[in-house]
Write a protein that holds these residues in place. Structure first.
Motif, PDB file in Angstrom:
ATOM      1  N   ILE A 169       0.756  -1.068  -0.275  1.00 32.33           N
ATOM      2  CA  ILE A 169      -0.168   0.209   0.573  1.00 32.33           C
ATOM      3  C   ILE A 169       0.726   1.342   0.148  1.00 32.33           C
ATOM      4  CG2 ILE A 169      -1.608   1.290   1.763  1.00 32.33           C
ATOM      5  CD1 ILE A 169      -2.459  -1.465   2.464  1.00 32.33           C
ATOM      6  N   VAL A 170       0.900   2.381  -0.723  1.00 37.22           N
ATOM      7  CA  VAL A 170       1.645   2.924  -1.393  1.00 37.22           C
ATOM      8  C   VAL A 170       0.946   4.558  -0.732  1.00 37.22           C
ATOM      9  CG1 VAL A 170       3.126   2.467  -2.752  1.00 37.22           C
ATOM     10  CG2 VAL A 170       1.279   4.236  -3.610  1.00 37.22           C
ATOM     11  N   GLU A 171      -0.307   4.671  -0.871  1.00 33.69           N
ATOM     12  CA  GLU A 171      -1.298   5.615   0.015  1.00 33.69           C
ATOM     13  C   GLU A 171      -2.547   4.746   0.103  1.00 33.69           C
ATOM     14  OE1 GLU A 171      -0.846   9.280  -2.505  1.00 33.69           O
ATOM     15  OE2 GLU A 171      -2.061  10.432  -1.014  1.00 33.69           O
ATOM     16  N   GLU A 172      -3.436   5.396   1.829  1.00 34.65           N
ATOM     17  CA  GLU A 172      -4.299   5.478   1.736  1.00 34.65           C
ATOM     18  C   GLU A 172      -5.107   6.435   1.974  1.00 34.65           C
ATOM     19  OE1 GLU A 172      -3.167   2.109   5.122  1.00 34.65           O
ATOM     20  OE2 GLU A 172      -5.788   3.084   5.054  1.00 34.65           O
ATOM     21  N   GLY A 173      -6.459   6.708   2.142  1.00 32.95           N
ATOM     22  CA  GLY A 173      -7.138   8.050   2.882  1.00 32.95           C
ATOM     23  C   GLY A 173      -8.693   7.530   2.200  1.00 32.95           C
ATOM     24  N   THR A 174      -9.239   8.277   2.529  1.00 33.27           N
ATOM     25  CA  THR A 174     -10.948   8.599   2.127  1.00 33.27           C
ATOM     26  C   THR A 174     -11.061   9.107   0.535  1.00 33.27           C
ATOM     27  OG1 THR A 174     -10.794  10.881   2.197  1.00 33.27           O
ATOM     28  CG2 THR A 174     -11.696  10.042   4.583  1.00 33.27           C
ATOM     29  N   PRO A 175     -11.696   8.676  -0.071  1.00 33.74           N
ATOM     30  CA  PRO A 175     -12.154   8.863  -1.609  1.00 33.74           C
ATOM     31  C   PRO A 175     -11.570   9.924  -1.832  1.00 33.74           C
ATOM     32  CG  PRO A 175     -13.797   7.919  -0.468  1.00 33.74           C
ATOM     33  CD  PRO A 175     -12.908   8.314   0.296  1.00 33.74           C
ATOM     34  N   GLU A 176     -12.060  11.310  -0.566  1.00 28.78           N
ATOM     35  CA  GLU A 176     -11.726  12.583  -0.663  1.00 28.78           C
ATOM     36  C   GLU A 176     -10.517  12.517  -1.027  1.00 28.78           C
ATOM     37  OE1 GLU A 176     -13.594  11.443   1.336  1.00 28.78           O
ATOM     38  OE2 GLU A 176     -16.295  11.867  -0.094  1.00 28.78           O
ATOM     39  N   LYS A 177      -9.889  12.563  -0.034  1.00 28.45           N
ATOM     40  CA  LYS A 177      -8.180  12.707   0.239  1.00 28.45           C
ATOM     41  C   LYS A 177      -7.525  12.006  -0.968  1.00 28.45           C
ATOM     42  CE  LYS A 177      -4.652  12.147   2.703  1.00 28.45           C
ATOM     43  NZ  LYS A 177      -3.838  10.483   2.022  1.00 28.45           N
ATOM     44  N   ILE A 178      -7.808  10.999  -1.336  1.00 27.62           N
ATOM     45  CA  ILE A 178      -7.410  10.152  -2.247  1.00 27.62           C
ATOM     46  C   ILE A 178      -7.545  10.597  -3.806  1.00 27.62           C
ATOM     47  CG2 ILE A 178      -6.628   8.228  -4.036  1.00 27.62           C
ATOM     48  CD1 ILE A 178      -5.515   7.693  -0.821  1.00 27.62           C
ATOM     49  N   PHE A 179      -8.377  10.538  -4.120  1.00 27.22           N
ATOM     50  CA  PHE A 179      -9.271  11.408  -4.997  1.00 27.22           C
ATOM     51  C   PHE A 179      -8.611  12.683  -5.694  1.00 27.22           C
ATOM     52  CE2 PHE A 179     -11.878   7.377  -5.535  1.00 27.22           C
ATOM     53  CZ  PHE A 179     -10.670   6.767  -6.658  1.00 27.22           C
ATOM     54  N   SER A 180      -8.761  13.868  -4.419  1.00 25.48           N
ATOM     55  CA  SER A 180      -8.481  15.092  -5.032  1.00 25.48           C
ATOM     56  C   SER A 180      -7.210  15.714  -4.475  1.00 25.48           C
ATOM     57  CB  SER A 180      -9.129  16.375  -3.871  1.00 25.48           C
ATOM     58  OG  SER A 180     -11.011  15.455  -3.967  1.00 25.48           O
ATOM     59  N   GLU A 181      -6.595  15.367  -3.541  1.00 27.53           N
ATOM     60  CA  GLU A 181      -5.488  15.500  -3.019  1.00 27.53           C
ATOM     61  C   GLU A 181      -4.343  14.587  -3.240  1.00 27.53           C
ATOM     62  OE1 GLU A 181      -6.177  17.687   1.203  1.00 27.53           O
ATOM     63  OE2 GLU A 181      -6.790  18.641  -0.803  1.00 27.53           O
ATOM     64  N   PRO A 182      -3.806  13.272  -4.193  1.00 27.96           N
ATOM     65  CA  PRO A 182      -3.466  12.377  -3.816  1.00 27.96           C
ATOM     66  C   PRO A 182      -1.977  12.815  -3.561  1.00 27.96           C
ATOM     67  CG  PRO A 182      -3.846  12.517  -5.653  1.00 27.96           C
ATOM     68  CD  PRO A 182      -4.500  14.139  -5.241  1.00 27.96           C
ATOM     69  N   GLU A 183      -0.885  12.499  -2.429  1.00 35.60           N
ATOM     70  CA  GLU A 183      -0.209  12.862  -2.073  1.00 35.60           C
ATOM     71  C   GLU A 183       1.049  11.944  -2.746  1.00 35.60           C
ATOM     72  OE1 GLU A 183       0.314  12.325   2.404  1.00 35.60           O
ATOM     73  OE2 GLU A 183      -1.260  13.834   2.380  1.00 35.60           O
ATOM     74  N   ASN A 184       1.101  11.004  -2.911  1.00 39.68           N
ATOM     75  CA  ASN A 184       2.018   9.787  -3.287  1.00 39.68           C
ATOM     76  C   ASN A 184       2.212  10.154  -5.073  1.00 39.68           C
ATOM     77  OD1 ASN A 184       3.231   7.823  -4.710  1.00 39.68           O
ATOM     78  ND2 ASN A 184       3.264   7.209  -2.157  1.00 39.68           N
ATOM     79  N   GLN A 185       3.636  10.298  -5.608  1.00 39.45           N
ATOM     80  CA  GLN A 185       3.503  10.286  -6.399  1.00 39.45           C
ATOM     81  C   GLN A 185       3.434   9.418  -7.546  1.00 39.45           C
ATOM     82  OE1 GLN A 185       5.152  12.938  -7.945  1.00 39.45           O
ATOM     83  NE2 GLN A 185       4.166  12.558 -10.066  1.00 39.45           N
ATOM     84  N   ARG A 186       3.635   8.256  -7.121  1.00 39.53           N
ATOM     85  CA  ARG A 186       2.869   7.074  -8.165  1.00 39.53           C
ATOM     86  C   ARG A 186       1.603   6.864  -7.693  1.00 39.53           C
ATOM     87  NH1 ARG A 186       6.001   2.044  -6.041  1.00 39.53           N
ATOM     88  NH2 ARG A 186       6.046   3.530  -3.645  1.00 39.53           N
ATOM     89  N   THR A 187       0.452   7.576  -6.532  1.00 36.19           N
ATOM     90  CA  THR A 187      -0.818   7.565  -6.381  1.00 36.19           C
ATOM     91  C   THR A 187      -1.140   8.289  -7.863  1.00 36.19           C
ATOM     92  OG1 THR A 187      -1.166   7.030  -4.709  1.00 36.19           O
ATOM     93  CG2 THR A 187      -3.419   7.852  -5.574  1.00 36.19           C
ATOM     94  N   GLN A 188      -0.481   9.732  -7.855  1.00 35.87           N
ATOM     95  CA  GLN A 188      -0.471  10.749  -8.951  1.00 35.87           C
ATOM     96  C   GLN A 188      -0.971  10.069 -10.548  1.00 35.87           C
ATOM     97  OE1 GLN A 188       1.253  14.276  -7.365  1.00 35.87           O
ATOM     98  NE2 GLN A 188       0.581  14.411  -5.852  1.00 35.87           N
ATOM     99  N   ASP A 189       0.727   9.713  -9.911  1.00 34.61           N
ATOM    100  CA  ASP A 189       0.642   9.020 -12.089  1.00 34.61           C
ATOM    101  C   ASP A 189      -0.456   8.040 -12.486  1.00 34.61           C
ATOM    102  OD1 ASP A 189       2.475  10.500 -12.129  1.00 34.61           O
ATOM    103  OD2 ASP A 189       4.522   9.050 -11.333  1.00 34.61           O
ATOM    104  N   PHE A 190      -0.859   7.469 -11.168  1.00 33.76           N
ATOM    105  CA  PHE A 190      -1.855   6.631 -11.878  1.00 33.76           C
ATOM    106  C   PHE A 190      -3.105   7.202 -12.131  1.00 33.76           C
ATOM    107  CE2 PHE A 190      -5.211   3.497  -9.789  1.00 33.76           C
ATOM    108  CZ  PHE A 190      -5.203   2.570 -11.342  1.00 33.76           C
ATOM    109  N   LEU A 191      -3.793   7.526 -11.127  1.00 37.51           N
ATOM    110  CA  LEU A 191      -5.420   8.314 -11.218  1.00 37.51           C
ATOM    111  C   LEU A 191      -4.970   9.761 -12.343  1.00 37.51           C
ATOM    112  CD1 LEU A 191      -5.338   9.582  -7.853  1.00 37.51           C
ATOM    113  CD2 LEU A 191      -6.917   7.639  -8.875  1.00 37.51           C
ATOM    114  N   HIS A 192      -4.280   9.494 -13.115  1.00 34.36           N
ATOM    115  CA  HIS A 192      -3.735  10.726 -14.306  1.00 34.36           C
ATOM    116  C   HIS A 192      -3.821   9.406 -15.434  1.00 34.36           C
ATOM    117  CE1 HIS A 192      -1.228  14.262 -12.343  1.00 34.36           C
ATOM    118  NE2 HIS A 192      -2.374  14.382 -12.712  1.00 34.36           N
ATOM    119  N   ALA A 193      -3.266   8.608 -15.422  1.00 34.14           N
ATOM    120  CA  ALA A 193      -3.627   7.759 -16.839  1.00 34.14           C
ATOM    121  C   ALA A 193      -4.549   6.925 -16.515  1.00 34.14           C
ATOM    122  CB  ALA A 193      -2.389   6.290 -16.616  1.00 34.14           C
ATOM    123  N   VAL A 194      -5.348   6.456 -15.635  1.00 34.31           N
ATOM    124  CA  VAL A 194      -7.008   6.377 -15.224  1.00 34.31           C
ATOM    125  C   VAL A 194      -7.545   7.034 -16.033  1.00 34.31           C
ATOM    126  CG1 VAL A 194      -8.790   5.568 -14.136  1.00 34.31           C
ATOM    127  CG2 VAL A 194      -5.889   4.410 -13.908  1.00 34.31           C
TER     128      VAL A 194
END
Lengths: 234, 275
Positions: free
Chosen positions: B246-271
């Protein structure tokens, strides 16, 4: 030719013996195929080895030699069989070995996802097999079973060599009494062919039923006997 | 619950957080050959919680669901479900690998919906839903049929009870599969990319059904999905996986609106670019 045709009761009696051999032989083969085919899919290595031994031994021995064993050799060590019994045993065990491979292959060919769904529904191992995997596997077994059934019927001609009065033996007798080799063999050629066609029709019928069960063939709903009973109970 | 486990519960190991409801992964390792899919994974899911697992393919999300469904075995570590280990049982004072009987007990609370539906083609839609309740839970046929008809109504397929699974669209088949899983009254429902195999126009129907179930029941849900809108709507928590951790976890609001981890940001962009 007319001599041969007028002796048709003799040939029909022979054909009836051939049909009986086919019925009993295939019944034994079917039982052996399922027992040893399913054993070959078991988790236990011992059971699987037992399945392999059966298949390799009876697949690798000629039906005729097996039959001679049951009829001539085993009586020498005290096990005496009636000719018909020895013949059915030889045919059934031999074809059963091929059938076991068919059963094993078909069960393994059912998609793994079906097995996983049965685990997710917490079915017992026996229920997985009986209610989900086998019904689907049987549909896959039918075409090769049809081949084996016809092979068994035609192969039963070897029983004439231990004096069972099947179609082949009757034909030999008729040939000797009439001298009409061509006519006799032409007639039994046709008779074997007709029996094979009837068997083939029977297997086709089963294949159609299986297709309907699996929804591959339209024209009938997927209602099974269980659903009908459930409907009636409401 | 449908199964009674009273005396059987004595089997559970003491250090397993007995009495704790929900799911806990404790240093779970899973390898396929040389490929380490999960590396010492720790996380827990409370009873009734809805958790979405996101991350690139091959990050181990589906493996987590398959381990929970006992379709795979852990190589190391322990998975606890309601205080019971999924992989080991107690015999005397030793922990030994779970046998089939024990597994059937722990599995009774868990249901799964598969990416490819996996309906049984040798049964009608109705019988797909009644088969396990009758033969596994021991319900009478009338009870099972009544329950199945309610569930088929819930998923909007009352009129398809007698149809053959093959005659249904992918979306309809998946809704039947959801009804079939719910018929076993699971406490935990695992959803493995349930819309990934569907044509785009059929996705919404399936997700609507799952939203209804999330709103109307307190079933614990673990979803692996690429449907971020759905994840945002139903989940309490989102876990972002990469390379078996697990590289990052949190509420959907946090993960989708302000992800902190670079890999999360890259993944969300790609999706999100795909949509």
């Amino acid at each position: 030719m007319s001599d041969v045709l007028s002796s048709y009761p003799l040939l029909l009696r022979g054909a009836w013996v051939t049909i009986q051999l086919t019925l009993y032989g295939s019944a034994l083969a079917l039982v052996m195929a399922f027992v040893f085919g399913l054993i070959a899919t078991a988790r236990s290595a011992w059971l699987r080895a037992l399945g392999r031994i059966y298949v390799e031994f009876f697949r690798g021995t000629a039906t005729l030699v097996l039959m001679y064993w049951f009829f001539y050799a085993l009586p020498l060590v005290g096990a005496r069989f009636a000719p018909m019994f020895a013949a059915v045993l030889a045919l059934g065990l031999n074809v059963g070995a091929y059938g076991a491979e068919v059963v094993r292959g078909a069960v393994k060919a059912v998609p793994k996802a079906q097995y996983e769904a049965t685990v997710a529904l917490n079915m017992r191992p026996g229920q997985r097999l009986r209610r989900v995997l086998l019904p689907q596997a049987i549909a896959l077994m039918l075409p090769p079973f049809g081949n084996l059934l016809i092979e068994l019927m035609k192969g039963s001609a070897v029983v004439s060599l231990i004096s069972i009065a099947d179609l082949m033996l009757r034909a030999q007798q008729l040939r000797q009494s009439t001298g009409q080799t061509t006519a006799v063999f032409l007639v039994i050629l046709v008779m074997y062919f007709v029996i094979a066609q009837v068997l083939q029709l029977f297997v086709r019928y089963l294949e159609r039923r299986a297709d309907i069960m699996l929804g591959r063939r339209p024209g009938r709903s997927a209602r099974s006997p269980l659903d009908t009973r459930l409907g009636a109970a409401k | 619950m449908a199964t009674t486990d009273s005396a059987a519960d004595a089997v559970l190991p003491e250090d397993g957080a007995a009495g704790t409801d929900g799911i806990r992964f404790d240093g779970v390792v899973k390898r396929f050959g040389d490929n380490v899919v999960l590396r010492e994974l720790d996380f827990s899911v409370a009873a009734g919680e809805r958790v979405t697992l996101i991350g690139p393919s091959g990050s181990g999300k589906t493996t987590i669901l398959r381990l929970l469904m006992t379709l795979e075995k852990v190589d190391d570590g322990v998975i606890w479900v309601d205080g019971r280990s999924l992989s080991h049982m107690r015999r005397g004072d030793r922990l030994v690998p779970a046998d089939e009987k024990y597994l059937r007990r722990v599995r009774s609370d868990i249901g799964m919906v598969f990416q490819q539906f996996n309906l049984f083609p040798n049964m009608s839609v109705l019988r797909n839903v009644t088969e396990a309740p009758v033969h596994v839970l021991g319900l009478s046929k009338d009870e099972a049929v009544e329950r199945a008809r309610e569930l088929l109504e819930l998923v909007g397929l009352s009129d398809k009870a007698d149809a053959h699974p093959g005659a249904l669209s992918g979306g309809q088949q998946q809704r039947v599969a959801i009804a079939r899983a719910l018929a076993m009254r699971p406490k935990i429902l695992l959803q493995d990319e349930v819309t990934s195999a569907l044509d785009p126009e059929l996705v919404a129907g399936v997700l609507d059904v799952l939203r209804d179930i999330a709103n109307e029941t307190d079933i614990t849900m673990l979803c692996v999905t690429h449907e971020m809108g759905f994840a945002r709507d139903v989940s309490n928590r989102v876990l972002m996986f990469d390379q078996g951790q697990i590289v990052e976890e949190g509420t959907p609001e946090k993960i989708f609106s302000e992800p902190e981890n670079q890999r999360t940001q890259d993944f969300l962009h790609a999706v999100l670019d795909q949509h």
